[in-house]
Write a protein that holds these residues in place. Structure first.
Motif, PDB file in Angstrom:
ATOM      1  N   LEU A   1     150.424  -7.894  85.406  1.00 15.45           N
ATOM      2  CA  LEU A   1     151.535  -7.170  84.808  1.00 15.45           C
ATOM      3  C   LEU A   1     152.834  -7.460  85.560  1.00 15.45           C
ATOM      4  CD1 LEU A   1     152.507  -5.216  82.661  1.00 15.45           C
ATOM      5  CD2 LEU A   1     151.936  -3.322  84.216  1.00 15.45           C
ATOM      6  N   ALA A   2     152.762  -7.449  86.874  1.00 21.66           N
ATOM      7  CA  ALA A   2     153.961  -7.731  87.671  1.00 21.66           C
ATOM      8  C   ALA A   2     154.483  -9.140  87.388  1.00 21.66           C
ATOM      9  CB  ALA A   2     153.655  -7.561  89.155  1.00 21.66           C
ATOM     10  N   LEU A   3     153.589 -10.105  87.280  1.00 20.16           N
ATOM     11  CA  LEU A   3     154.000 -11.481  87.019  1.00 20.16           C
ATOM     12  C   LEU A   3     154.589 -11.644  85.618  1.00 20.16           C
ATOM     13  CD1 LEU A   3     150.984 -13.273  88.703  1.00 20.16           C
ATOM     14  CD2 LEU A   3     153.381 -13.547  89.370  1.00 20.16           C
ATOM     15  N   ILE A   4     154.028 -10.940  84.646  1.00 21.35           N
ATOM     16  CA  ILE A   4     154.572 -11.009  83.291  1.00 21.35           C
ATOM     17  C   ILE A   4     156.007 -10.487  83.272  1.00 21.35           C
ATOM     18  CG2 ILE A   4     154.371 -10.058  80.955  1.00 21.35           C
ATOM     19  CD1 ILE A   4     151.316 -10.033  81.409  1.00 21.35           C
ATOM     20  N   VAL A   5     156.238  -9.391  83.977  1.00 19.14           N
ATOM     21  CA  VAL A   5     157.585  -8.815  84.007  1.00 19.14           C
ATOM     22  C   VAL A   5     158.545  -9.719  84.774  1.00 19.14           C
ATOM     23  CG1 VAL A   5     158.974  -6.885  84.852  1.00 19.14           C
ATOM     24  CG2 VAL A   5     156.783  -6.443  83.722  1.00 19.14           C
ATOM     25  N   VAL A   6     158.151 -10.152  85.959  1.00 21.04           N
ATOM     26  CA  VAL A   6     159.033 -11.003  86.767  1.00 21.04           C
ATOM     27  C   VAL A   6     159.307 -12.326  86.064  1.00 21.04           C
ATOM     28  CG1 VAL A   6     159.260 -12.252  88.955  1.00 21.04           C
ATOM     29  CG2 VAL A   6     158.296  -9.948  88.937  1.00 21.04           C
ATOM     30  N   GLY A   7     158.292 -12.875  85.386  1.00 19.08           N
ATOM     31  CA  GLY A   7     158.427 -14.189  84.772  1.00 19.08           C
ATOM     32  C   GLY A   7     158.631 -14.169  83.272  1.00 19.08           C
ATOM     33  N   GLN A   8     159.114 -13.072  82.724  1.00 17.25           N
ATOM     34  CA  GLN A   8     159.207 -12.953  81.262  1.00 17.25           C
ATOM     35  C   GLN A   8     160.132 -13.983  80.641  1.00 17.25           C
ATOM     36  OE1 GLN A   8     161.748  -9.246  80.080  1.00 17.25           O
ATOM     37  NE2 GLN A   8     160.809  -8.762  82.062  1.00 17.25           N
ATOM     38  N   ARG A   9     161.148 -14.462  81.377  1.00 19.83           N
ATOM     39  CA  ARG A   9     162.056 -15.457  80.805  1.00 19.83           C
ATOM     40  C   ARG A   9     161.353 -16.802  80.613  1.00 19.83           C
ATOM     41  NH1 ARG A   9     166.792 -13.591  84.943  1.00 19.83           N
ATOM     42  NH2 ARG A   9     167.525 -11.766  83.770  1.00 19.83           N
TER      43      ARG A   9
ATOM     44  N   LEU B   1     158.927  -2.057  85.330  1.00 22.97           N
ATOM     45  CA  LEU B   1     157.534  -1.642  85.496  1.00 22.97           C
ATOM     46  C   LEU B   1     157.424  -0.125  85.576  1.00 22.97           C
ATOM     47  CD1 LEU B   1     156.491  -4.443  87.980  1.00 22.97           C
ATOM     48  CD2 LEU B   1     155.338  -3.978  85.809  1.00 22.97           C
ATOM     49  N   ALA B   2     158.394   0.517  86.203  1.00 29.46           N
ATOM     50  CA  ALA B   2     158.383   1.986  86.300  1.00 29.46           C
ATOM     51  C   ALA B   2     158.539   2.621  84.920  1.00 29.46           C
ATOM     52  CB  ALA B   2     159.497   2.448  87.233  1.00 29.46           C
ATOM     53  N   GLU B   3     159.277   1.963  84.017  1.00 28.28           N
ATOM     54  CA  GLU B   3     159.394   2.476  82.652  1.00 28.28           C
ATOM     55  C   GLU B   3     158.083   2.296  81.895  1.00 28.28           C
ATOM     56  OE1 GLU B   3     162.639   0.719  80.605  1.00 28.28           O
ATOM     57  OE2 GLU B   3     164.143   1.297  82.104  1.00 28.28           O
TER      58      GLU B   3
ATOM     59  N   VAL C   1     150.469 -16.619  79.193  1.00 33.46           N
ATOM     60  CA  VAL C   1     150.834 -17.211  77.906  1.00 33.46           C
ATOM     61  C   VAL C   1     151.826 -16.275  77.212  1.00 33.46           C
ATOM     62  CG1 VAL C   1     148.644 -18.445  77.647  1.00 33.46           C
ATOM     63  CG2 VAL C   1     148.861 -16.104  76.771  1.00 33.46           C
ATOM     64  N   PRO C   2     152.637 -16.797  76.265  1.00 37.37           N
ATOM     65  CA  PRO C   2     153.642 -15.953  75.614  1.00 37.37           C
ATOM     66  C   PRO C   2     153.094 -14.669  75.007  1.00 37.37           C
ATOM     67  CG  PRO C   2     154.086 -18.249  75.146  1.00 37.37           C
ATOM     68  CD  PRO C   2     152.764 -18.219  75.881  1.00 37.37           C
ATOM     69  N   ALA C   3     151.850 -14.695  74.525  1.00 38.02           N
ATOM     70  CA  ALA C   3     151.274 -13.486  73.925  1.00 38.02           C
ATOM     71  C   ALA C   3     151.153 -12.345  74.931  1.00 38.02           C
ATOM     72  CB  ALA C   3     149.899 -13.811  73.331  1.00 38.02           C
ATOM     73  N   ASP C   4     151.180 -12.666  76.226  1.00 38.34           N
ATOM     74  CA  ASP C   4     151.117 -11.606  77.239  1.00 38.34           C
ATOM     75  C   ASP C   4     152.321 -10.674  77.185  1.00 38.34           C
ATOM     76  OD1 ASP C   4     148.663 -12.427  78.308  1.00 38.34           O
ATOM     77  OD2 ASP C   4     149.605 -13.857  79.666  1.00 38.34           O
ATOM     78  N   LEU C   5     153.410 -11.149  76.575  1.00 37.84           N
ATOM     79  CA  LEU C   5     154.596 -10.289  76.471  1.00 37.84           C
ATOM     80  C   LEU C   5     154.322  -9.044  75.645  1.00 37.84           C
ATOM     81  CD1 LEU C   5     157.291 -13.057  75.902  1.00 37.84           C
ATOM     82  CD2 LEU C   5     157.095 -11.584  77.927  1.00 37.84           C
TER      83      LEU C   5
ATOM     84  N   LEU D   1     152.248  -6.925  76.241  1.00 35.72           N
ATOM     85  CA  LEU D   1     152.004  -5.828  77.184  1.00 35.72           C
ATOM     86  C   LEU D   1     153.291  -5.077  77.543  1.00 35.72           C
ATOM     87  CD1 LEU D   1     149.476  -7.519  79.649  1.00 35.72           C
ATOM     88  CD2 LEU D   1     148.972  -5.834  77.864  1.00 35.72           C
ATOM     89  N   LEU D   2     154.443  -5.694  77.279  1.00 33.55           N
ATOM     90  CA  LEU D   2     155.713  -5.062  77.624  1.00 33.55           C
ATOM     91  C   LEU D   2     156.244  -4.182  76.503  1.00 33.55           C
ATOM     92  CD1 LEU D   2     157.567  -7.995  79.424  1.00 33.55           C
ATOM     93  CD2 LEU D   2     155.781  -6.469  80.261  1.00 33.55           C
TER      94      LEU D   2
END
Length: 253
Positions: free
Chosen positions: A156-164, A184-186, A245-249, A251-252
């Motif tokens: 989850l942390a990597l998806i958020v940090v690397g979302q771009r 992540l706090a949101e 992979v892009p589909a992981d987004l 989770l956001l």
């Protein structure tokens, strides 16, 4: 030196049986093959009458004599004489005046950036010691990439940090630790997300990948100033390996 037939298919599919060391060079304008031997050279560039392989014939950004591929000390080397560099796989570039780069056995695509975003492809194939072309394997099982194991918090942390990176930005950059912690706090208000925790999780993943042989993830390898290079290299490995992979987004959301 022999001319390749006009209907020569892409060299990425292999080449006819030939002696070890034989080189094949092909562009959309045609190509040649040449046995290995001292002082043997293939010239490539825009000026068809003066080169062996013409590339970018209608593009004035490509030099008339853009480069050469020469055999010496038992190996083929690429040298650049044109104004623009030649790009190798893995984003390596070779400029005029730099030491020639040796070619490995097998297939190597070379690119020259042209006008208006065009890229001109020069295909090269060096026959290896076996002297045979790759064998078609239509029924063989696909070899999956190595997917790196991540804990749920790490992922989850990597998806958020690397979302771009996952959003296919042209020039992606990781989010800052503070930006990532706030997002992540949101997403997980009951979890204790802080900038330090995000940095710790990402650093642990990067160290683990480095220990397992992924290059470009330590200061010693990259050199100073480091900037975002370490995390940039890590995210590119995570995407190429399909760990993210892009589909992981999703989770956001």
């Amino acid at each position: 030196m022999e001319r390749l037939p006009p209907n020569q298919a892409s060299l990425s599919r292999g080449v006819p049986d030939a002696k070890p060391g034989t080189i094949f060079v092909l562009s959309v304008a045609g190509g040649v093959s040449l046995d290995a031997g001292p002082h043997r050279t293939i010239l490539f560039g825009r000026n068809r009458p003066e080169v062996h392989v013409c590339i970018g014939e209608d593009d004035p950004r490509v030099s008339r004599m853009h480069g050469s591929i020469s055999h010496r000390s038992g190996q083929w080397y690429v040298a650049v004489t044109g104004r623009l560099p030649v790009r190798f796989p893995r984003q390596r570039t070779l400029f005029a005046g730099e030491d020639p780069i040796p070619l490995a056995a097998g297939y190597t695509p070379l690119f020259v950036q042209g006008s208006s975003g065009r890229e001109h492809l020069l295909e090269v194939y060096v026959v290896g010691d076996s002297g045979t072309r790759p064998v078609p394997r239509p029924r063989e099982s696909t070899h999956p990439p190595r997917v790196w194991q991540l804990s749920p918090a790490e992922k989850l942390a990597l998806i958020v940090v690397g979302q771009r990176y996952l959003l296919h930005d042209l020039h992606p950059l990781p989010l800052s630790w503070r930006q990532a912690a706030d997002q992540l706090a949101e997403l997980q208000p009951t979890e204790s997300w802080t900038a330090k925790r995000v940095e710790h999780l990402v650093s642990n993943v990067r160290s683990r990948l480095s220990r397992d042989g992924v290059p470009g993830l330590t200061r010693e390898e990259v050199g100073e100033p480091v900037g975002n290079a370490l995390n940039d290299n890590m995210f590119r490995e995570l995407l190429l390996s399909t760990t993210l992979v892009p589909a992981d987004l999703d989770l956001l959301d």
